[in-house]
Design a protein around this motif. Sequence first.
Motif, PDB file in Angstrom:
ATOM      1  N   ALA A 194       0.822  -1.208   0.000  1.00 37.28           N
ATOM      2  CA  ALA A 194       0.000   0.000   0.000  1.00 37.28           C
ATOM      3  C   ALA A 194       0.859   1.261   0.000  1.00 37.28           C
ATOM      4  O   ALA A 194       0.575   2.227  -0.729  1.00 37.28           O
ATOM      5  CB  ALA A 194      -0.923   0.000   1.217  1.00 37.28           C
ATOM      6  N   ALA A 195       1.937   1.258   0.794  1.00 36.28           N
ATOM      7  CA  ALA A 195       2.820   2.431   0.839  1.00 36.28           C
ATOM      8  C   ALA A 195       3.452   2.666  -0.525  1.00 36.28           C
ATOM      9  O   ALA A 195       3.589   3.813  -0.977  1.00 36.28           O
ATOM     10  CB  ALA A 195       3.896   2.227   1.901  1.00 36.28           C
ATOM     11  N   ASN A 196       3.842   1.591  -1.189  1.00 39.76           N
ATOM     12  CA  ASN A 196       4.456   1.713  -2.506  1.00 39.76           C
ATOM     13  C   ASN A 196       3.447   2.231  -3.523  1.00 39.76           C
ATOM     14  O   ASN A 196       3.775   3.059  -4.382  1.00 39.76           O
ATOM     15  CB  ASN A 196       5.016   0.354  -2.949  1.00 39.76           C
ATOM     16  N   LEU A 197       2.218   1.762  -3.436  1.00 42.35           N
ATOM     17  CA  LEU A 197       1.172   2.265  -4.334  1.00 42.35           C
ATOM     18  C   LEU A 197       0.958   3.766  -4.143  1.00 42.35           C
ATOM     19  O   LEU A 197       0.716   4.499  -5.110  1.00 42.35           O
ATOM     20  CB  LEU A 197      -0.136   1.510  -4.092  1.00 42.35           C
ATOM     21  N   ALA A 220      -4.454   1.386  -3.017  1.00 41.06           N
ATOM     22  CA  ALA A 220      -3.837   1.469  -1.700  1.00 41.06           C
ATOM     23  C   ALA A 220      -4.894   1.527  -0.612  1.00 41.06           C
ATOM     24  O   ALA A 220      -4.795   0.845   0.417  1.00 41.06           O
ATOM     25  CB  ALA A 220      -2.915   2.683  -1.623  1.00 41.06           C
ATOM     26  N   TYR A 221      -5.909   2.321  -0.850  1.00 40.57           N
ATOM     27  CA  TYR A 221      -7.007   2.454   0.118  1.00 40.57           C
ATOM     28  C   TYR A 221      -7.693   1.108   0.327  1.00 40.57           C
ATOM     29  O   TYR A 221      -7.969   0.695   1.459  1.00 40.57           O
ATOM     30  CB  TYR A 221      -7.997   3.496  -0.397  1.00 40.57           C
ATOM     31  N   GLU A 222      -7.971   0.398  -0.756  1.00 47.37           N
ATOM     32  CA  GLU A 222      -8.653  -0.890  -0.648  1.00 47.37           C
ATOM     33  C   GLU A 222      -7.815  -1.906   0.117  1.00 47.37           C
ATOM     34  O   GLU A 222      -8.329  -2.664   0.946  1.00 47.37           O
ATOM     35  CB  GLU A 222      -8.985  -1.419  -2.045  1.00 47.37           C
ATOM     36  N   ILE A 223      -6.504  -1.916  -0.150  1.00 44.33           N
ATOM     37  CA  ILE A 223      -5.621  -2.837   0.575  1.00 44.33           C
ATOM     38  C   ILE A 223      -5.668  -2.561   2.066  1.00 44.33           C
ATOM     39  O   ILE A 223      -5.794  -3.468   2.890  1.00 44.33           O
ATOM     40  CB  ILE A 223      -4.176  -2.725   0.059  1.00 44.33           C
ATOM     41  N   LEU A 224      -5.587  -1.289   2.424  1.00 50.10           N
ATOM     42  CA  LEU A 224      -5.541  -0.927   3.834  1.00 50.10           C
ATOM     43  C   LEU A 224      -6.877  -1.176   4.535  1.00 50.10           C
ATOM     44  O   LEU A 224      -6.916  -1.506   5.715  1.00 50.10           O
ATOM     45  CB  LEU A 224      -5.129   0.540   3.979  1.00 50.10           C
ATOM     46  N   MET A 225      -7.958  -1.036   3.805  1.00 44.41           N
ATOM     47  CA  MET A 225      -9.273  -1.179   4.430  1.00 44.41           C
ATOM     48  C   MET A 225      -9.754  -2.631   4.499  1.00 44.41           C
ATOM     49  O   MET A 225     -10.529  -2.977   5.378  1.00 44.41           O
ATOM     50  CB  MET A 225     -10.305  -0.339   3.670  1.00 44.41           C
ATOM     51  N   VAL A 226      -9.307  -3.481   3.581  1.00 42.60           N
ATOM     52  CA  VAL A 226      -9.841  -4.845   3.584  1.00 42.60           C
ATOM     53  C   VAL A 226      -8.774  -5.908   3.786  1.00 42.60           C
ATOM     54  O   VAL A 226      -9.091  -7.085   3.892  1.00 42.60           O
ATOM     55  CB  VAL A 226     -10.597  -5.148   2.263  1.00 42.60           C
ATOM     56  N   GLU A 229      -6.786  -8.306   9.251  1.00 41.91           N
ATOM     57  CA  GLU A 229      -7.662  -8.908  10.252  1.00 41.91           C
ATOM     58  C   GLU A 229      -9.031  -9.277   9.676  1.00 41.91           C
ATOM     59  O   GLU A 229     -10.066  -8.799  10.129  1.00 41.91           O
ATOM     60  CB  GLU A 229      -7.834  -7.953  11.450  1.00 41.91           C
ATOM     61  N   SER A 230      -9.012 -10.118   8.674  1.00 44.89           N
ATOM     62  CA  SER A 230     -10.253 -10.627   8.081  1.00 44.89           C
ATOM     63  C   SER A 230     -11.192  -9.505   7.654  1.00 44.89           C
ATOM     64  O   SER A 230     -12.361  -9.440   8.058  1.00 44.89           O
ATOM     65  CB  SER A 230     -10.961 -11.550   9.075  1.00 44.89           C
ATOM     66  N   LYS A 231     -10.655  -8.604   6.876  1.00 46.91           N
ATOM     67  CA  LYS A 231     -11.412  -7.508   6.269  1.00 46.91           C
ATOM     68  C   LYS A 231     -11.898  -6.481   7.283  1.00 46.91           C
ATOM     69  O   LYS A 231     -12.874  -5.784   7.053  1.00 46.91           O
ATOM     70  CB  LYS A 231     -12.594  -8.050   5.460  1.00 46.91           C
ATOM     71  N   LYS A 232     -11.167  -6.346   8.389  1.00 43.99           N
ATOM     72  CA  LYS A 232     -11.477  -5.270   9.330  1.00 43.99           C
ATOM     73  C   LYS A 232     -10.654  -4.041   8.958  1.00 43.99           C
ATOM     74  O   LYS A 232      -9.632  -4.145   8.307  1.00 43.99           O
ATOM     75  CB  LYS A 232     -11.146  -5.706  10.759  1.00 43.99           C
ATOM     76  N   PRO A 233     -11.076  -2.843   9.391  1.00 45.38           N
ATOM     77  CA  PRO A 233     -10.315  -1.617   9.073  1.00 45.38           C
ATOM     78  C   PRO A 233      -8.925  -1.662   9.697  1.00 45.38           C
ATOM     79  O   PRO A 233      -8.669  -2.427  10.618  1.00 45.38           O
ATOM     80  CB  PRO A 233     -11.168  -0.494   9.697  1.00 45.38           C
ATOM     81  N   PRO A 234      -8.014  -0.823   9.198  1.00 42.33           N
ATOM     82  CA  PRO A 234      -6.657  -0.781   9.760  1.00 42.33           C
ATOM     83  C   PRO A 234      -6.677  -0.381  11.220  1.00 42.33           C
ATOM     84  O   PRO A 234      -7.473   0.453  11.637  1.00 42.33           O
ATOM     85  CB  PRO A 234      -5.949   0.266   8.905  1.00 42.33           C
ATOM     86  N   ARG A 235      -5.766  -0.976  11.987  1.00 33.50           N
ATOM     87  CA  ARG A 235      -5.768  -0.767  13.436  1.00 33.50           C
ATOM     88  C   ARG A 235      -4.652   0.144  13.925  1.00 33.50           C
ATOM     89  O   ARG A 235      -4.844   0.935  14.820  1.00 33.50           O
ATOM     90  CB  ARG A 235      -5.653  -2.128  14.138  1.00 33.50           C
TER      91      ARG A 235
END
Length: 298
Positions: A194-197, A220-226, A229-235
Motif C-alpha cells: 500500500a505504501a508503494n502504491l 492502496a485504500y482498498e488494501i488498507l481497508m480490507v 484482520e479478516s477484512k477489518k479496518p486498519p488498526r
Amino acid sequence: RDALTQHQESLAIRVKIVGRTHQDVANSLGNIGHIYCRMDCYDEALTKFQESVEIMCEAVGEDHLDVARSLRHMAFVYERVGNWDKAVEKLNETFGIQKRVFGEETMLVADCACQVADIFCRMGRLDEAFNKYQQALAIKKKVLGPGHLDIARILMHVAKILAIGKRYQPSMEYYQSAMTIQRSVLGEFHQEVAANLNNIGFLHCKLQNHAEALKAFQHAYEILMVGWESKKPPRTAQQKELAGQAIAMRHLLDVRMHRYANTGEEHRGPTWGSSTPAIARSPSAGVFASSPSGVRSE
C-alpha cells in the motif's frame, strides 16, 4: 550509571591482569563506549571507541573484524551528532577491512554500502548515494537472489533518489520493480504494498497521469481497508495514516478531475503545499515519505 560503574571496575581489573594492550581491554572500552552512547554522552563514547580501535589494532592487527566493528560504532556516533564527513570516513575504513577479510561480495559489504548511501543522502550527495545503492543492489542480488525483500527496499531508495532529481519515469520503474517483489513475498494485502502504491500514485501526479494516480490511491485504500484482520479496518496508527492519505488523495483527484471535465479548464493536478495530506511514514515508503536516509522531497 550503575552499569557504567560496573564496566569501569571491570576494565580496571582487566588492565591489572592482562595489561593495557590486550584485546579484552579493547572490548571493555567498547562496552563503556556503548553505555556513553545510551547516555547521549557522545564525546566520551568517541574517546572510548577510539581507544578500543587503537588497542585492537595493536593486539590483533588492523585487518580484523573487531577493528571494523569499533570503527562502525564510531561512524554511528558521528552520524548521531551530524558529523557526516567523519561518519563516511569511518564507514569507508570499515568497508575496506570487510572487503579485505571477506572479499567484495558479502552481505557485510553490501550493508556498509547502504549505510554510506544513507549518509550521502542526508548530505545531499545524491549521485554518490545512487552509486552506493547500486553497488549494494548488485551484491545482494548475487547473495540473496533477485526476489528478496532487501532488494525491494534498496530499489525504493534508488527510486526516491531518481524522483528527487525529477526523473519520474525511471523512478516509477524502480518502484514497480520493488512492488513486484513485495507482492510475491508479502502478498497483495500488505502495508508495504500500500505504501508503494501511494508513492506510485504521487509519481503519476507528477507525470500528469491523474487517472492512473487515482487508480493507485484507490488500490492502496482498498488494501488498507480490507487487507487486515479478516477484512477489518486498519488498526495501527501507521495503517490509519496510510489509509487517510490514500482516501484524501483519491478525493482530491476525483474532485479535480470532475471539475475540469465539466468546465473545460486546464487540468493542472493537485497542488502540493501545506494543505497536502500527511505523507505515509512506512519503512518501505519512498521519496514522498519519511525514510531512514532523511532525504526530503522537493
